[in-house]
Design a protein around this motif. Structure first.
Motif, short mmCIF file in Angstrom:
data_model
loop_
_atom_site.label_atom_id
_atom_site.label_comp_id
_atom_site.label_asym_id
_atom_site.label_seq_id
_atom_site.Cartn_x
_atom_site.Cartn_y
_atom_site.Cartn_z
N SER A 1 25.33 -10.65 -60.50
CA SER A 1 26.27 -9.58 -60.87
C SER A 1 26.72 -9.70 -62.32
N ARG A 2 26.81 -10.94 -62.84
CA ARG A 2 27.19 -11.12 -64.25
C ARG A 2 26.02 -10.89 -65.20
N SER A 3 24.80 -11.18 -64.74
CA SER A 3 23.63 -11.15 -65.63
C SER A 3 22.75 -9.93 -65.42
N ASN A 4 23.16 -8.98 -64.65
CA ASN A 4 22.32 -7.83 -64.33
C ASN A 4 22.22 -6.90 -65.53
N GLU A 5 21.12 -7.00 -66.26
CA GLU A 5 20.89 -6.17 -67.43
C GLU A 5 19.76 -5.19 -67.14
N PRO A 6 20.06 -3.91 -67.00
CA PRO A 6 18.99 -2.93 -66.75
C PRO A 6 18.00 -2.92 -67.92
N GLY A 7 16.76 -2.67 -67.60
CA GLY A 7 15.74 -2.57 -68.63
C GLY A 7 14.92 -3.83 -68.82
N LEU A 8 15.36 -4.94 -68.23
CA LEU A 8 14.59 -6.17 -68.35
C LEU A 8 13.46 -6.17 -67.32
N ASP A 9 12.34 -6.76 -67.69
CA ASP A 9 11.26 -6.91 -66.73
C ASP A 9 11.51 -8.16 -65.88
N GLN B 1 13.89 -15.57 -66.54
CA GLN B 1 14.27 -16.50 -67.61
C GLN B 1 15.77 -16.45 -67.87
N LEU B 2 16.35 -15.27 -67.87
CA LEU B 2 17.78 -15.12 -68.10
C LEU B 2 18.57 -15.84 -67.01
N LEU B 3 18.20 -15.62 -65.75
CA LEU B 3 18.92 -16.24 -64.64
C LEU B 3 18.80 -17.76 -64.68
N THR B 4 17.59 -18.28 -64.85
CA THR B 4 17.41 -19.73 -64.84
C THR B 4 18.07 -20.37 -66.07
N HIS C 1 14.92 -22.84 -58.03
CA HIS C 1 13.72 -22.80 -57.18
C HIS C 1 13.60 -21.45 -56.46
N ILE C 2 14.69 -20.97 -55.91
CA ILE C 2 14.67 -19.68 -55.21
C ILE C 2 14.26 -18.56 -56.17
N ILE C 3 14.87 -18.54 -57.34
CA ILE C 3 14.55 -17.49 -58.33
C ILE C 3 13.07 -17.56 -58.69
#
Length: 174
Positions: free
Chosen positions: A72-80, A86-89, A123-125
């Protein structure tokens, strides 16, 4: 998502959660030797305060790297998919690294629980991202991760880690 991969991830997650639960349940049964009491010792009170603050920071860390909160904090539309992965990890690693010094104030078990939470979330991501097609959006990756977390019957690991940390902090205050 491939059924066998989902089963593999679910079994791994269940094993980690069950292991943490059993460990902290057994640890609860044992009594820890108390430090020698030194009434009025300011050093002991200061040490206790530092330890309590460390547990507090680790509870916050567990909440911040919990996958639903992270997404919810890192949800950036437009990213593949790859960029979102990479952003999440990277965010998980940064949050963990920022709190690395707290390990000197908490029990080895508490620190290991936090480290396992970090590793499990990464690992899940990575597992879910590896199953999805390359041309999928980052938003779709996030949806699949949330879907996977919501389908876990044992509940979320970050909640169990937070409960274990809270338990240890309460023992310290007693």
């Amino acid at each position: 998502m491939d059924t066998s991969t989902m089963i593999f991830i679910a079994v791994g997650l269940i094993a980690v959660i069950a292991g943490l639960y059993i460990y902290f349940y057994n640890k609860d049964k044992k009594t820890l030797p108390e430090a020698p009491a030194a009434p009025g010792s300011q050093e002991l009170a200061h040490s206790k305060q530092l330890r309590l603050q460390a547990y507090e920071r680790l509870v916050i860390l567990a909440e911040r790297i919990a996958l639903p909160n992270l997404i919810s904090r890192s949800n950036e539309p437009g990213l593949d998919k790859r960029s979102m992965q990479q952003l999440l990890t990277q965010t998980i690693r940064q949050e963990f690294d920022y709190n690395l010094s707290q390990q000197i104030y908490v029990s080895n078990e508490a620190w290991e629980a936090i480290r396992n939470l970090k590793e499990q979330n990464i690992h899940i991501i990575n597992q879910i991202a590896s199953i999805l097609p390359e041309d999928i959006s980052g938003v779709e990756l996030n949806k699949k991760v949330i879907e996977f977390i919501m389908n876990q019957p044992q509940g979320s690991m970050h909640t169990m880690v937070q409960e274990a940390l809270s338990y240890e902090a309460r023992k310290l205050m007693a």
